[in-house]
Write a protein that holds these residues in place. Structure first.
Motif, PDB file in Angstrom:
ATOM      1  N   ILE A 264       2.274  17.556  17.076  1.00  0.00           N
ATOM      2  CA  ILE A 264       1.758  17.592  15.866  1.00  0.00           C
ATOM      3  C   ILE A 264       1.012  16.463  15.575  1.00  0.00           C
ATOM      4  CG2 ILE A 264       2.346  17.228  13.328  1.00  0.00           C
ATOM      5  CD1 ILE A 264       4.967  18.888  13.802  1.00  0.00           C
ATOM      6  N   LEU A 265       1.105  15.066  16.287  1.00  0.00           N
ATOM      7  CA  LEU A 265       0.586  14.045  16.069  1.00  0.00           C
ATOM      8  C   LEU A 265      -1.047  14.251  16.769  1.00  0.00           C
ATOM      9  CD1 LEU A 265       2.962  11.043  16.448  1.00  0.00           C
ATOM     10  CD2 LEU A 265       1.960  11.821  14.506  1.00  0.00           C
ATOM     11  N   ASP A 266      -0.843  14.923  18.057  1.00  0.00           N
ATOM     12  CA  ASP A 266      -2.097  15.233  18.734  1.00  0.00           C
ATOM     13  C   ASP A 266      -3.008  16.045  17.909  1.00  0.00           C
ATOM     14  OD1 ASP A 266      -1.062  14.246  21.180  1.00  0.00           O
ATOM     15  OD2 ASP A 266      -0.495  15.964  21.923  1.00  0.00           O
ATOM     16  N   GLU A 267      -2.653  17.058  17.274  1.00  0.00           N
ATOM     17  CA  GLU A 267      -3.303  17.927  16.620  1.00  0.00           C
ATOM     18  C   GLU A 267      -3.966  17.035  15.274  1.00  0.00           C
ATOM     19  OE1 GLU A 267      -2.626  21.714  13.339  1.00  0.00           O
ATOM     20  OE2 GLU A 267      -1.022  21.146  14.812  1.00  0.00           O
ATOM     21  N   ALA A 268      -3.007  16.158  14.649  1.00  0.00           N
ATOM     22  CA  ALA A 268      -3.725  15.382  13.442  1.00  0.00           C
ATOM     23  C   ALA A 268      -4.728  14.445  13.967  1.00  0.00           C
ATOM     24  CB  ALA A 268      -2.341  14.640  12.882  1.00  0.00           C
ATOM     25  N   TYR A 269      -4.463  13.922  15.001  1.00  0.00           N
ATOM     26  CA  TYR A 269      -5.443  12.990  15.652  1.00  0.00           C
ATOM     27  C   TYR A 269      -6.737  13.513  15.751  1.00  0.00           C
ATOM     28  CZ  TYR A 269      -7.178   9.261  18.752  1.00  0.00           C
ATOM     29  OH  TYR A 269      -8.053   8.216  19.464  1.00  0.00           O
ATOM     30  N   ASP A 270      -6.725  14.760  16.375  1.00  0.00           N
ATOM     31  CA  ASP A 270      -7.918  15.393  16.671  1.00  0.00           C
ATOM     32  C   ASP A 270      -8.707  15.791  15.512  1.00  0.00           C
ATOM     33  OD1 ASP A 270      -7.483  15.121  19.611  1.00  0.00           O
ATOM     34  OD2 ASP A 270      -6.553  17.031  19.902  1.00  0.00           O
ATOM     35  N   ALA A 271      -7.941  16.316  14.612  1.00  0.00           N
ATOM     36  CA  ALA A 271      -8.549  16.806  13.372  1.00  0.00           C
ATOM     37  C   ALA A 271      -9.055  15.572  12.477  1.00  0.00           C
ATOM     38  CB  ALA A 271      -7.491  17.446  12.513  1.00  0.00           C
ATOM     39  N   THR A 272      -8.467  14.557  12.482  1.00  0.00           N
ATOM     40  CA  THR A 272      -9.023  13.359  11.733  1.00  0.00           C
ATOM     41  C   THR A 272     -10.404  12.633  12.635  1.00  0.00           C
ATOM     42  OG1 THR A 272      -6.846  13.106  11.188  1.00  0.00           O
ATOM     43  CG2 THR A 272      -8.522  11.286  10.537  1.00  0.00           C
ATOM     44  N   LEU A 273     -10.104  12.670  13.910  1.00  0.00           N
ATOM     45  CA  LEU A 273     -11.393  12.195  14.731  1.00  0.00           C
ATOM     46  C   LEU A 273     -12.446  13.218  14.477  1.00  0.00           C
ATOM     47  CD1 LEU A 273     -10.122  11.380  18.157  1.00  0.00           C
ATOM     48  CD2 LEU A 273     -11.188   9.673  16.608  1.00  0.00           C
ATOM     49  N   SER A 274     -12.311  14.225  14.250  1.00  0.00           N
ATOM     50  CA  SER A 274     -13.290  15.392  14.125  1.00  0.00           C
ATOM     51  C   SER A 274     -14.130  15.229  12.953  1.00  0.00           C
ATOM     52  CB  SER A 274     -12.988  16.851  14.205  1.00  0.00           C
ATOM     53  OG  SER A 274     -12.056  17.125  13.012  1.00  0.00           O
ATOM     54  N   LEU A 275     -13.618  14.503  12.024  1.00  0.00           N
ATOM     55  CA  LEU A 275     -14.394  14.327  10.527  1.00  0.00           C
ATOM     56  C   LEU A 275     -15.347  13.078  10.891  1.00  0.00           C
ATOM     57  CD1 LEU A 275     -11.541  14.389   8.124  1.00  0.00           C
ATOM     58  CD2 LEU A 275     -12.979  15.896   8.572  1.00  0.00           C
ATOM     59  N   ASN A 276     -15.218  12.200  11.878  1.00  0.00           N
ATOM     60  CA  ASN A 276     -16.273  11.301  12.190  1.00  0.00           C
ATOM     61  C   ASN A 276     -16.737  10.493  10.807  1.00  0.00           C
ATOM     62  OD1 ASN A 276     -17.578  10.374  14.197  1.00  0.00           O
ATOM     63  ND2 ASN A 276     -19.262  11.710  14.194  1.00  0.00           N
ATOM     64  N   ARG A 277     -15.777  10.114  10.100  1.00  0.00           N
ATOM     65  CA  ARG A 277     -16.227   9.159   8.924  1.00  0.00           C
ATOM     66  C   ARG A 277     -16.445   7.825   9.035  1.00  0.00           C
ATOM     67  NH1 ARG A 277     -15.446  11.791   3.837  1.00  0.00           N
ATOM     68  NH2 ARG A 277     -14.528   9.899   2.992  1.00  0.00           N
ATOM     69  N   GLY A 278     -15.893   7.275  10.162  1.00  0.00           N
ATOM     70  CA  GLY A 278     -15.834   5.868  10.589  1.00  0.00           C
ATOM     71  C   GLY A 278     -17.406   5.468  10.647  1.00  0.00           C
ATOM     72  N   THR A 279     -17.627   4.367  10.569  1.00  0.00           N
ATOM     73  CA  THR A 279     -19.265   3.981  10.354  1.00  0.00           C
ATOM     74  C   THR A 279     -19.412   2.918  11.700  1.00  0.00           C
ATOM     75  OG1 THR A 279     -18.983   2.190   8.747  1.00  0.00           O
ATOM     76  CG2 THR A 279     -20.120   4.182   8.072  1.00  0.00           C
ATOM     77  N   VAL A 280     -18.322   1.947  11.908  1.00  0.00           N
ATOM     78  CA  VAL A 280     -18.414   1.148  12.899  1.00  0.00           C
ATOM     79  C   VAL A 280     -17.298   1.136  14.102  1.00  0.00           C
ATOM     80  CG1 VAL A 280     -19.453  -0.802  11.315  1.00  0.00           C
ATOM     81  CG2 VAL A 280     -16.942  -0.704  11.649  1.00  0.00           C
ATOM     82  N   GLY A 281     -16.436   2.302  13.716  1.00  0.00           N
ATOM     83  CA  GLY A 281     -15.604   2.739  14.917  1.00  0.00           C
ATOM     84  C   GLY A 281     -14.869   3.694  14.552  1.00  0.00           C
ATOM     85  N   ASN A 282     -14.087   4.309  15.460  1.00  0.00           N
ATOM     86  CA  ASN A 282     -13.442   5.488  15.380  1.00  0.00           C
ATOM     87  C   ASN A 282     -11.750   5.311  15.406  1.00  0.00           C
ATOM     88  OD1 ASN A 282     -13.442   5.314  17.997  1.00  0.00           O
ATOM     89  ND2 ASN A 282     -13.959   7.443  18.428  1.00  0.00           N
ATOM     90  N   ASN A 283     -11.295   4.325  14.989  1.00  0.00           N
ATOM     91  CA  ASN A 283      -9.701   4.011  14.886  1.00  0.00           C
ATOM     92  C   ASN A 283      -9.253   4.771  13.657  1.00  0.00           C
ATOM     93  OD1 ASN A 283     -10.680   1.125  16.024  1.00  0.00           O
ATOM     94  ND2 ASN A 283      -9.195   2.230  17.468  1.00  0.00           N
ATOM     95  N   VAL A 284      -8.683   5.848  13.722  1.00  0.00           N
ATOM     96  CA  VAL A 284      -8.661   6.665  12.503  1.00  0.00           C
ATOM     97  C   VAL A 284      -6.991   6.869  12.042  1.00  0.00           C
ATOM     98  CG1 VAL A 284     -10.438   8.100  12.867  1.00  0.00           C
ATOM     99  CG2 VAL A 284      -8.532   9.143  13.973  1.00  0.00           C
ATOM    100  N   MET A 285      -6.133   6.409  12.780  1.00  0.00           N
ATOM    101  CA  MET A 285      -4.766   6.746  12.452  1.00  0.00           C
ATOM    102  C   MET A 285      -4.094   5.093  12.041  1.00  0.00           C
ATOM    103  SD  MET A 285      -4.258   9.699  13.620  1.00  0.00           S
ATOM    104  CE  MET A 285      -2.318  10.051  13.800  1.00  0.00           C
TER     105      MET A 285
END
Lengths: 458, 248
Positions: A264-285
């Motif tokens: 489930i965490l894998d799925e959540a991580y991929d889904a959040t990364l896919s939004l690509n909302r970070g501007t200076v990096g992509n640490n999303v969790m």
């Protein structure tokens, strides 16, 4: 395998590795409640002396929860970097403690070891360390993460603005949010614990923070701390999710009690990364942990609560989190009785997390039935500032009126920045200056231009 | 030193009307001003005093007498507050004398009412009797003796009510004090109580105190849940509190 140690003709025997570790742990009520702690002061030191002589290699061969039974164990063993481990593979836990404190072991070298050292090794070595050792080694490890700003740089110290309200009332939350921003809080995240986990309610809160952020161009990120499955649903429905939150623990069974597993965490991580909302990096969790959660879920397998906690960091680091927050004093006195135990646990968690490469923050907190007060929290906050902690909470007047516990206030963070010469994340510091909230020295300005903020929200 | 009062007030004090959170506290330097600091300490002191408050056993027994029901005085295995806080498992078990007393007093009945200190004896000392005043007239069931339990956790109710052969248990227990409320009672309902149950099997009516959920409303809510529990023969997550819907 069994271990033993003799002190003045008295032989202390320990059933296995987890028995040595539990008995070597500085006293805390949770381990007594679990019935696994040392019976005497002497036995505790005997266990520590035993632990000091155990080779690091034993930790790779003797899993505390069997590999076949537990996906956290599998994650730890499968992600272990044998090549990076080679230079320290001959050491015992005691020798590791001495080496960590040596000048040779600098931040760069420690960073290279983060996949060589397992959570259980960090937990074991921490049991041989005094508070100042935990601070000294953690201080060497800078862990820097990015989303819309940069968190964890040396000389910087961030806060999660936590504007909770018992009924999620938007105006109530907005009032606390404005208060926090005008006190320079919120660079780690603006994060709300929702009163209900319903998708519609969480979406409203996300929109509330996101429109404020966009309107005032605030270089920070938002999070509503709903269950990860709720967040996945929100992502699919197009809600403005910056960070994905989840509480995690150190055994498969305790994670199951939270309603999660690694898949489930894998799925959540991929889904959040896919939004690509970070501007200076992509640490999303954004993860929260805390000693005692495995015992409270009856899923500790006879392992002491601090070692269970360190194992949770194996779960966290799989997902390159922006923030990891050990909510140290929330669980109550049956796990951490008083200020002394809470302080010790926080320093252990911060140390273990940093050594494992995690961006550690601490919820410096206590409940009203714990033997602790704001003096204890001042001590802990100061120690964490010295140790290089990435962030703490910011709550109006320390009083969380939704979760009914006491954490650090906006004023507390300003105190720490002042006495230790620390600044917020650089992007956020520049925004505070531009808004006239702080001056060039980083001090709060006397007259603040906040009418626009209030107009926007009320 | 021409102005000794260096407190800086926050120009957004008007926002206080929107939340009970401690916003717009002002500052001295960047620290919390003394007045607000002492207010916080006072709130914490009230909460701490409530945690260490002691059940007024004699006074409560005397008041309960007026309801014309038998009374039992019980104690958990936690000997004192210190142990109670560290060992919640002891607070869920009866001491030997209480087990004997319960065995002597048992008869088949519908409802067992337990009054317990929990984490705030203050809440019970101040609010339990007025709550019973509102609740007991609604309960036209066969009741067990009313029990007064010291150093008690919610789980203790399973042992008591099971021992007293009750179909349903209502435990009125002092809730963990918050900074703004040190006198809240929580009412826990368990249908078919027996040792080993977990909290998913219970229903809870929380925050019962004059400034929270008033006694009359709390009694109505508890009464609704009691009726539903007997009708459905269960309690817990499958027993929904729809009592509010009746109003609409």
């Amino acid at each position: 395998m069994a271990y033993q140690h003799t002190i003045r003709n008295k032989v202390y025997s320990f059933r296995d590795l987890k028995d040595v570790m539990a008995k070597a742990t500085p006293f805390r009520t949770g381990d007594a409640l679990a019935g696994i702690c040392a019976d005497s002061y002497e036995e505790r030191v005997a266990a520590q002396m035993t632990l000091a002589d155990i080779p690091l290699k034993n930790f790779l061969n003797e899993a505390l929860v069997p590999y076949e039974d537990d996906e956290v164990t599998r994650l730890i063993i499968d992600s272990h970097d044998a090549a990076a481990f080679e230079p320290i593979s001959h050491l015992t836990i005691g020798e590791l403690r001495d080496w960590l404190l040596s000048d040779e072991a600098d931040g760069k070298i420690l960073e290279g070891l983060k996949w060589a050292i397992t959570p259980e090794m960090t937990a074991a070595v921490s049991k041989l360390m005094r508070n100042q050792d935990l601070i000294a080694v953690a201080k060497k490890c800078a862990v820097i993460t990015r989303f819309r700003n940069t968190i964890g740089l040396r000389g910087h110290f961030s806060t999660r603005l936590q504007p909770n309200h018992p009924t999620d009332d938007p105006k109530g939350i907005a009032a606390s949010m404005i208060d926090g921003l005008l006190y320079g809080s919120g660079d780690a995240v603006i994060g709300i614990n929702p009163a209900t986990d319903s998708p519609a309610a969480v979406t409203n809160l996300l929109n509330l923070i996101d429109t404020l952020r966009l309107q005032f161009d605030i270089p920070t990120q938002s999070c509503v701390l709903s269950h990860v499955t709720t967040t996945i649903g929100l992502i699919n429905s197009g809600a403005p999710v910056d960070l994905c939150f989840q509480s995690i623990a150190g055994t498969q069974k305790s994670n199951a009690s939270f309603g999660i597993d690694l898949k489930i965490l894998d799925e959540a991580y991929d889904a959040t990364l896919s939004l690509n909302r970070g501007t200076v990096g992509n640490n999303v969790m954004y993860f929260e942990t805390g000693q005692g959660s495995a015992l409270s879920a009856n899923a500790h397998h006879g392992i002491d609560q601090q070692t269970c906690e360190a194992r949770a960091y194996a779960v966290a680091r799989k997902y390159n989190p922006l923030l990891v927050n050990t909510v140290v004093g929330f669980i109550g006195p049956e796990y951490l009785y008083d200020g002394k135990q809470i302080i010790r646990a926080a320093l252990e968690d911060h140390f273990c997390g940093k050594l494992l490469g995690l961006p550690m923050g601490v919820d410096v907190c206590y409940t009203n039935h714990a033997e602790a007060d704001s003096d204890d929290m001042d001590n802990l906050l100061t120690l964490l500032g010295v140790a290089g902690c990435n962030f703490v909470m910011g709550i109006p007047g320390s009083d969380d009126i939704m979760l009914s516990y006491q954490s650090t206030s906006f004023h507390d963070a300003l105190y720490l920045r002042k006495v230790l010469g620390l600044r917020p994340a650089p992007e956020f510091a520049a925004w505070l200056l531009k808004q006239g909230i702080t001056d060039v020295q980083g001090k709060l300005a006397h007259t603040q231009n906040m009418s626009k903020l209030i107009e926007h929200l009320f | 030193m021409k102005d000794l009062s260096k407190k800086i007030t926050d120009p957004w004090e008007s926002l206080k009307e929107f939340t009970a959170a401690r916003i717009a506290m002002g500052r001295v330097g960047s620290s919390i001003p003394l007045k607000q600091s002492l207010e916080f300490k006072l709130a914490h002191a009230h909460a701490r005093d409530a945690v260490y408050s002691v059940l007024d056993v004699d006074g409560l027994l005397e008041s309960i007498k007026t309801f014309g029901l038998p009374r039992l005085k019980l104690h958990s295995q936690a000997e004192n507050r210190h142990q109670y806080l560290q060992r919640p498992d002891y607070g869920r078990l009866l001491d030997d004398a209480s087990v004997l007393l319960i065995n002597e007093s048992a008869y088949p009945c519908d409802i067992c009412i337990i009054i317990a200190d929990g984490l705030s004896a203050t809440a019970i000392n101040e609010n339990a009797i007025p709550l019973l005043d509102a609740l007991l007239p609604l309960l036209r069931y066969k009741l067990s003796p009313i029990c007064l339990a010291e150093q008690a956790r919610v789980g203790l109710s399973d042992h008591i009510a099971h021992g007293l052969q009750a179909q349903l248990c209502i435990m009125l227990i002092g809730e963990r004090p918050g900074l703004s409320s040190a006198d809240s009672i929580g009412a826990y309902l368990t249908y078919n109580p027996q040792p080993g149950l977990t909290d998913e099997m219970r229903n809870c009516v929380s925050n019962i105190r004059p400034e929270g959920l008033p006694f009359d409303q709390a009694a109505q809510k508890i009464f609704y849940l009691v009726q539903e529990a007997f009708r459905l023969q269960l309690s817990g997550v499958n027993l929904k509190d729809n009592s509010g819907l009746l109003d609409g």
